[in-house]
Design a protein around this motif. Structure first.
Motif, PDB file in Angstrom:
ATOM      1  N   LYS A  11       2.343   1.794  -3.418  1.00  0.00           N
ATOM      2  CA  LYS A  11       1.350   2.307  -4.354  1.00  0.00           C
ATOM      3  C   LYS A  11       1.076   3.791  -4.120  1.00  0.00           C
ATOM      4  CE  LYS A  11      -3.320   1.403  -6.102  1.00  0.00           C
ATOM      5  NZ  LYS A  11      -4.531   0.553  -5.963  1.00  0.00           N
ATOM      6  N   ILE A  12       0.994   4.186  -2.846  1.00  0.00           N
ATOM      7  CA  ILE A  12       0.718   5.589  -2.518  1.00  0.00           C
ATOM      8  C   ILE A  12       1.870   6.485  -2.964  1.00  0.00           C
ATOM      9  CG2 ILE A  12       0.431   7.247  -0.629  1.00  0.00           C
ATOM     10  CD1 ILE A  12      -1.011   4.983   0.924  1.00  0.00           C
ATOM     11  N   LEU A  53      -2.135   4.915   7.178  1.00  0.00           N
ATOM     12  CA  LEU A  53      -2.001   4.872   5.718  1.00  0.00           C
ATOM     13  C   LEU A  53      -2.755   6.030   5.084  1.00  0.00           C
ATOM     14  CD1 LEU A  53      -2.464   1.027   5.253  1.00  0.00           C
ATOM     15  CD2 LEU A  53      -0.364   2.318   4.797  1.00  0.00           C
ATOM     16  N   GLU A  54      -3.876   6.421   5.711  1.00  0.00           N
ATOM     17  CA  GLU A  54      -4.664   7.552   5.199  1.00  0.00           C
ATOM     18  C   GLU A  54      -3.871   8.854   5.293  1.00  0.00           C
ATOM     19  OE1 GLU A  54      -7.206   4.222   6.078  1.00  0.00           O
ATOM     20  OE2 GLU A  54      -5.788   5.289   7.362  1.00  0.00           O
ATOM     21  N   THR A  55      -3.107   9.007   6.381  1.00  0.00           N
ATOM     22  CA  THR A  55      -2.291  10.212   6.538  1.00  0.00           C
ATOM     23  C   THR A  55      -1.196  10.267   5.483  1.00  0.00           C
ATOM     24  OG1 THR A  55      -2.707  10.368   8.920  1.00  0.00           O
ATOM     25  CG2 THR A  55      -0.735  11.463   8.095  1.00  0.00           C
ATOM     26  N   LYS A  67       0.826  -1.211   0.000  1.00  0.00           N
ATOM     27  CA  LYS A  67       0.000   0.000   0.000  1.00  0.00           C
ATOM     28  C   LYS A  67       0.860   1.260   0.000  1.00  0.00           C
ATOM     29  CE  LYS A  67      -4.121  -2.018   2.182  1.00  0.00           C
ATOM     30  NZ  LYS A  67      -5.086  -1.657   1.127  1.00  0.00           N
ATOM     31  N   VAL A  68       1.923   1.266   0.788  1.00  0.00           N
ATOM     32  CA  VAL A  68       2.819   2.432   0.823  1.00  0.00           C
ATOM     33  C   VAL A  68       3.503   2.613  -0.521  1.00  0.00           C
ATOM     34  CG1 VAL A  68       4.913   3.386   1.874  1.00  0.00           C
ATOM     35  CG2 VAL A  68       3.177   2.310   3.314  1.00  0.00           C
ATOM     36  N   LYS A 103       4.322   5.732  -5.010  1.00  0.00           N
ATOM     37  CA  LYS A 103       4.764   5.473  -6.390  1.00  0.00           C
ATOM     38  C   LYS A 103       6.294   5.350  -6.463  1.00  0.00           C
ATOM     39  CE  LYS A 103       0.829   7.676  -8.727  1.00  0.00           C
ATOM     40  NZ  LYS A 103       0.012   7.892  -7.521  1.00  0.00           N
ATOM     41  N   CYS A 161       0.911  12.793   0.679  1.00  0.00           N
ATOM     42  CA  CYS A 161       1.380  12.610  -0.693  1.00  0.00           C
ATOM     43  C   CYS A 161       0.621  13.520  -1.654  1.00  0.00           C
ATOM     44  CB  CYS A 161       1.221  11.142  -1.101  1.00  0.00           C
ATOM     45  SG  CYS A 161       2.007  10.706  -2.653  1.00  0.00           S
ATOM     46  N   GLU A 162      -0.666  13.658  -1.429  1.00  0.00           N
ATOM     47  CA  GLU A 162      -1.503  14.474  -2.309  1.00  0.00           C
ATOM     48  C   GLU A 162      -1.144  15.952  -2.267  1.00  0.00           C
ATOM     49  OE1 GLU A 162      -5.443  13.533  -1.097  1.00  0.00           O
ATOM     50  OE2 GLU A 162      -5.476  11.563  -2.100  1.00  0.00           O
ATOM     51  N   GLN A 221      -1.352   9.004   2.518  1.00  0.00           N
ATOM     52  CA  GLN A 221      -2.049   9.371   1.280  1.00  0.00           C
ATOM     53  C   GLN A 221      -2.293  10.877   1.221  1.00  0.00           C
ATOM     54  OE1 GLN A 221      -3.404   7.172  -1.424  1.00  0.00           O
ATOM     55  NE2 GLN A 221      -3.312   9.246  -2.281  1.00  0.00           N
ATOM     56  N   GLU A 222      -2.768  11.444   2.329  1.00  0.00           N
ATOM     57  CA  GLU A 222      -3.051  12.882   2.380  1.00  0.00           C
ATOM     58  C   GLU A 222      -1.778  13.708   2.201  1.00  0.00           C
ATOM     59  OE1 GLU A 222      -4.914  13.327   6.149  1.00  0.00           O
ATOM     60  OE2 GLU A 222      -6.757  12.256   5.553  1.00  0.00           O
TER      61      GLU A 222
END
Length: 299
Positions: free
Chosen positions: A24-25, A207-209, A21-22, A27, A214-215, A211-212
């Motif tokens: 993928k987030i 994992l949500e953090t 998952k990390v 990349k 990274c965005e 993602q945030e």
């Protein structure tokens, strides 16, 4: 992108799931973990990114701290709440006996690894054999319990405890063995890992953090430097003039560095040059010369 992320692994995911998952987030191609945490456990899982994957081996031996729950009266084939029940007991255990037995587990002890583990036997993982009904003999392994404390006892059946232990400790097996020593059975009904080396639960991110962050291009906010978890390794600081030689893998005479804090040979060292961590090296002998040489260039 190079460094460590202190990830909070949720219950239900394998450590490998978190790595995927990390990856993928972020990349990025190179992502790894520094020691498996059971799928049914949650807590601190340091994830190494980029060149940090080349230093993960140095964190595998880090001490770890857990909060777990032991439930007495039942044993399971997996030694946790996910397995099939093997035995029951209605024996009532007194609080003083519980505390006494827990205290006996401080210091050096030996464990027989559970069949439901990722250890290998003749090339096959033990849990793969266990799922087919096969059980093989396992050798006892020496581990160390630095500290273990009973936090709460409920109905003399459920015991919440904290434990700081060495690499290779199976908390599931600890629960099973304590149950047997109390003259009954026991299994691990809850587990959270709170510390791995310098990484603490209070600083772990979801994992949500990730993602945030990274965005909004702020992964750096949660990315620890490669040398952050390596503070137990002695540092050596090399004059700037030797930067090119070291990073090209060339040995440098230790006398030229004019350092006084390195007395041992073949001990690994954190090497710094130009105010930067450049890699892992060691002082060793090459053709009768005592030299500093990098084993891993991390620039």
């Amino acid at each position: 992108m190079n460094g460590y992320i202190n990830v909070f692994k949720p219950r239900g995911l394998t450590s490998h799931d978190v790595v995927k998952k990390v990856k993928k987030i972020l990349k990025v191609k190179k992502v790894g973990h520094t020691g498996t945490l059971d799928p049914n456990a949650s807590g601190v899982l340091p994830i190494c990114v980029g060149k940090a994957t080349r230093t993960s081996e140095y964190l595998l031996n880090a001490d770890k701290t857990y909060i777990g729950e032991l439930t007495l009266g039942i044993s399971t084939d997996t030694q946790d709440g996910e397995g099939s029940i093997l035995n029951y007991s209605n024996k009532e255990v007194e609080e003083k006996d519980i505390i006494s037995v827990f205290n006996q587990y401080k210091g050096e002890i030996y464990q027989i690894p559970p069949m439901y583990s990722a250890l290998k036997f003749k090339g096959k993982k033990l849990y793969e054999l266990a799922r087919t009904g096969v059980e093989v003999e396992r050798e006892k392994r020496r581990i160390y319990i630095y500290d273990i404390d009973v936090l709460k006892i409920q109905d003399n059946r459920k015991i919440l405890f904290s434990v700081k232990c060495s690499r290779g400790t199976y908390i599931r097996t600890l629960c099973n063995d304590i149950g047997e020593d109390l003259g009954t059975y026991g299994y691990m009904s809850y587990l959270i890992r709170t510390v791995v080396g310098p990484f603490k639960l209070s600083d772990a991110v979801s994992l949500e953090t990730i993602q945030e962050k990274c965005e909004i291009n702020k992964v750096g906010d949660i990315l620890y430097p490669i040398d952050y978890p390596l503070s137990n390794i002695e540092p050596i600081y090399v004059p700037n003039s030797y930067y090119k030689q070291l990073t090209n893998g060339m040995p440098i005479d230790i006398d030229l560095i004019n350092t006084k804090n390195i007395n041992t040979k073949d001990d690994i060292l954190r090497v710094y040059c130009k105010d930067t961590f450049i890699g892992i090296g060691r002082v060793t002998k090459v053709n009768e010369r005592v030299v500093l040489k990098l084993d891993k260039v991390l620039m």
